[in-house]
Design a protein around this motif. Structure first.
Motif, PDB file in Angstrom:
ATOM      1  N   LYS A 110      -8.156  -0.988  -3.293  1.00  0.00           N
ATOM      2  CA  LYS A 110      -7.867  -0.203  -2.088  1.00  0.00           C
ATOM      3  C   LYS A 110      -6.563   0.578  -2.202  1.00  0.00           C
ATOM      4  O   LYS A 110      -6.171   1.265  -1.266  1.00  0.00           O
ATOM      5  CB  LYS A 110      -7.784  -1.116  -0.866  1.00  0.00           C
ATOM      6  N   GLY A 111      -5.866   0.456  -3.335  1.00  0.00           N
ATOM      7  CA  GLY A 111      -4.652   1.222  -3.537  1.00  0.00           C
ATOM      8  C   GLY A 111      -3.362   0.431  -3.412  1.00  0.00           C
ATOM      9  O   GLY A 111      -2.285   1.008  -3.501  1.00  0.00           O
ATOM     10  N   PHE A 112      -3.448  -0.859  -3.194  1.00  0.00           N
ATOM     11  CA  PHE A 112      -2.242  -1.679  -3.144  1.00  0.00           C
ATOM     12  C   PHE A 112      -1.677  -1.808  -4.555  1.00  0.00           C
ATOM     13  O   PHE A 112      -2.419  -1.838  -5.537  1.00  0.00           O
ATOM     14  CB  PHE A 112      -2.550  -3.074  -2.585  1.00  0.00           C
TER      15      PHE A 112
ATOM     16  N   GLU B  24       2.229  -0.841   3.974  1.00  0.00           N
ATOM     17  CA  GLU B  24       1.711  -2.123   4.447  1.00  0.00           C
ATOM     18  C   GLU B  24       1.858  -3.164   3.332  1.00  0.00           C
ATOM     19  O   GLU B  24       1.499  -2.905   2.193  1.00  0.00           O
ATOM     20  CB  GLU B  24       0.240  -1.986   4.828  1.00  0.00           C
TER      21      GLU B  24
ATOM     22  N   SER C  35       0.845  -1.194   0.000  1.00  0.00           N
ATOM     23  CA  SER C  35       0.000   0.000   0.000  1.00  0.00           C
ATOM     24  C   SER C  35       0.881   1.244   0.000  1.00  0.00           C
ATOM     25  O   SER C  35       2.096   1.170   0.184  1.00  0.00           O
ATOM     26  CB  SER C  35      -0.909   0.010   1.231  1.00  0.00           C
ATOM     27  N   GLU C  36       0.246   2.391  -0.179  1.00  0.00           N
ATOM     28  CA  GLU C  36       0.991   3.652  -0.150  1.00  0.00           C
ATOM     29  C   GLU C  36       1.583   3.919   1.227  1.00  0.00           C
ATOM     30  O   GLU C  36       2.586   4.617   1.353  1.00  0.00           O
ATOM     31  CB  GLU C  36       0.079   4.802  -0.569  1.00  0.00           C
ATOM     32  N   GLU C  37       0.969   3.372   2.270  1.00  0.00           N
ATOM     33  CA  GLU C  37       1.463   3.550   3.637  1.00  0.00           C
ATOM     34  C   GLU C  37       2.590   2.580   3.971  1.00  0.00           C
ATOM     35  O   GLU C  37       3.148   2.621   5.065  1.00  0.00           O
ATOM     36  CB  GLU C  37       0.326   3.364   4.649  1.00  0.00           C
TER      37      GLU C  37
ATOM     38  N   LEU D  32      -7.743  -5.749  -2.999  1.00  0.00           N
ATOM     39  CA  LEU D  32      -6.536  -5.065  -2.530  1.00  0.00           C
ATOM     40  C   LEU D  32      -6.087  -4.022  -3.545  1.00  0.00           C
ATOM     41  O   LEU D  32      -5.715  -2.897  -3.176  1.00  0.00           O
ATOM     42  CB  LEU D  32      -5.411  -6.071  -2.272  1.00  0.00           C
TER      43      LEU D  32
END
Length: 94
Positions: free
Chosen positions: A73-75, A11, A7-9, A70
């Motif tokens: 959701k941005g992954f 994760e 993800s962008e964070e 996923l």
């Protein structure tokens, strides 16, 4: 084949591509362990209503559904191998 999605964070999640042996053996418990409550409820309800015949369908479809969600959701693919597999299987454009 296992792909890595990030993800962008930062994760990271891993997901298998293709048939899901874990869903075959453990059914709706798989989405619970993956933190996918929506599909856990759907799989449980469908399995009970069809006397667990729906579980056979989910064995073939759940991994793809999980990867698509996923990605929505941005992954994104975590490495070149994961990108190549997702392109080859049609989950993302080349």
């Amino acid at each position: 084949m296992i792909v890595r999605l990030v993800s962008e964070e930062g994760e990271m999640r891993t997901a298998k591509v293709g048939f899901s042996w874990t869903v075959f053996f453990f059914g709706f418990l798989v989405p619970i362990c993956r933190g996918d409550a929506k599909w856990a409820v759907i799989m449980f309800a469908a399995s009970v209503l069809t006397l667990f015949l729906a579980q056979m369908v989910f064995c073939f479809t759940y991994n793809g559904t999980y990867i698509r969600e996923l990605l929505a959701k941005g992954f994104r693919p975590g490495d070149d191998y994961s990108r190549a597999v997702l392109v080859a299987k049609g989950y993302i454009a080349g």
